[in-house]
Motif scaffolding. Structure first.
Motif, PDB file in Angstrom:
ATOM      1  N   ILE A 208       0.835  -1.204   0.000  1.00 38.37           N
ATOM      2  CA  ILE A 208       0.000   0.000   0.000  1.00 38.37           C
ATOM      3  C   ILE A 208       0.870   1.255   0.000  1.00 38.37           C
ATOM      4  O   ILE A 208       0.601   2.215  -0.735  1.00 38.37           O
ATOM      5  N   GLU A 209       1.942   1.258   0.811  1.00 35.68           N
ATOM      6  CA  GLU A 209       2.832   2.411   0.849  1.00 35.68           C
ATOM      7  C   GLU A 209       3.535   2.608  -0.483  1.00 35.68           C
ATOM      8  O   GLU A 209       3.703   3.741  -0.945  1.00 35.68           O
ATOM      9  N   GLN A 210       3.968   1.509  -1.113  1.00 42.91           N
ATOM     10  CA  GLN A 210       4.639   1.607  -2.403  1.00 42.91           C
ATOM     11  C   GLN A 210       3.708   2.192  -3.456  1.00 42.91           C
ATOM     12  O   GLN A 210       4.114   3.050  -4.248  1.00 42.91           O
ATOM     13  N   GLU A 211       2.463   1.735  -3.476  1.00 46.73           N
ATOM     14  CA  GLU A 211       1.508   2.250  -4.457  1.00 46.73           C
ATOM     15  C   GLU A 211       1.266   3.740  -4.252  1.00 46.73           C
ATOM     16  O   GLU A 211       1.230   4.504  -5.222  1.00 46.73           O
ATOM     17  N   GLY A 212       1.124   4.160  -3.002  1.00 47.16           N
ATOM     18  CA  GLY A 212       0.925   5.578  -2.723  1.00 47.16           C
ATOM     19  C   GLY A 212       2.119   6.405  -3.130  1.00 47.16           C
ATOM     20  O   GLY A 212       1.979   7.495  -3.698  1.00 47.16           O
ATOM     21  N   LEU A 213       3.327   5.884  -2.853  1.00 45.74           N
ATOM     22  CA  LEU A 213       4.536   6.600  -3.228  1.00 45.74           C
ATOM     23  C   LEU A 213       4.666   6.694  -4.744  1.00 45.74           C
ATOM     24  O   LEU A 213       5.008   7.744  -5.281  1.00 45.74           O
TER      25      LEU A 213
END
Length: 158
Positions: free
Chosen positions: A78-83
């Motif tokens: 989820i963090e990677q997608e947001g970044l």
């Protein structure tokens, strides 16, 4: 309505105290509730009442142990997608600005300022690409490697 006579520091202290209360109040309620239920359970089951908190702790610990890796991977994804979304938005903004600079340059507007801005934007885009590659490399390495970072002053035999 009378205006509060507290200064800024006192208002900040009230805010900190209310946050502490939000943590300590549920802990206190849980303690009182656990003590009450434990007393009744001990009256009903005797020594075997200790199996209730032990089994609860065991089940929560096992659930955490089995779900930890899954939850870590999910939150990392989820963090990677947001970044990536934010990086793409930034790159698009830089590209739009670059297009506007090219249009302004073709119209003959102050070429020295435009060239300096264009060079700065190129450097920023390169920095963004480098950051994106670094984040991809970081996310590809196993989590255990990040956890093995030595702590200064702590022996490795611990």
């Amino acid at each position: 309505c009378r205006r509060s006579r507290m200064n800024v520091l006192e208002k900040a202290e009230v805010g900190v105290d209310s946050r502490k209360l939000l943590v300590l109040l549920p802990m206190w309620i849980s303690f009182v509730l656990g003590s009450t239920v434990g007393a009744y359970a001990e009256h009903l089951f005797g020594v075997y009442a200790l199996f209730i908190p032990a089994s609860t702790t065991l089940s929560i610990g096992l659930g955490y142990m089995f779900l930890r890796r899954f939850l870590d991977d999910m939150f990392t994804r989820i963090e990677q997608e947001g970044l990536r979304e934010r990086l793409n938005d930034m790159q698009e903004a830089f590209q739009r600005a670059g297009t506007r600079l090219s249009e302004a340059e073709s119209q003959g507007k102050s070429s020295t300022n435009l060239q300096e801005i264009d060079e700065e934007m190129g450097a920023m885009l390169e920095a963004l690409d480098e950051m994106e590659r670094g984040m991809d490399d970081f996310c590809r390495t196993p989590r255990r490697e990040h956890e093995k970072t030595p702590i200064r002053g702590v022996s490795e035999t611990i």
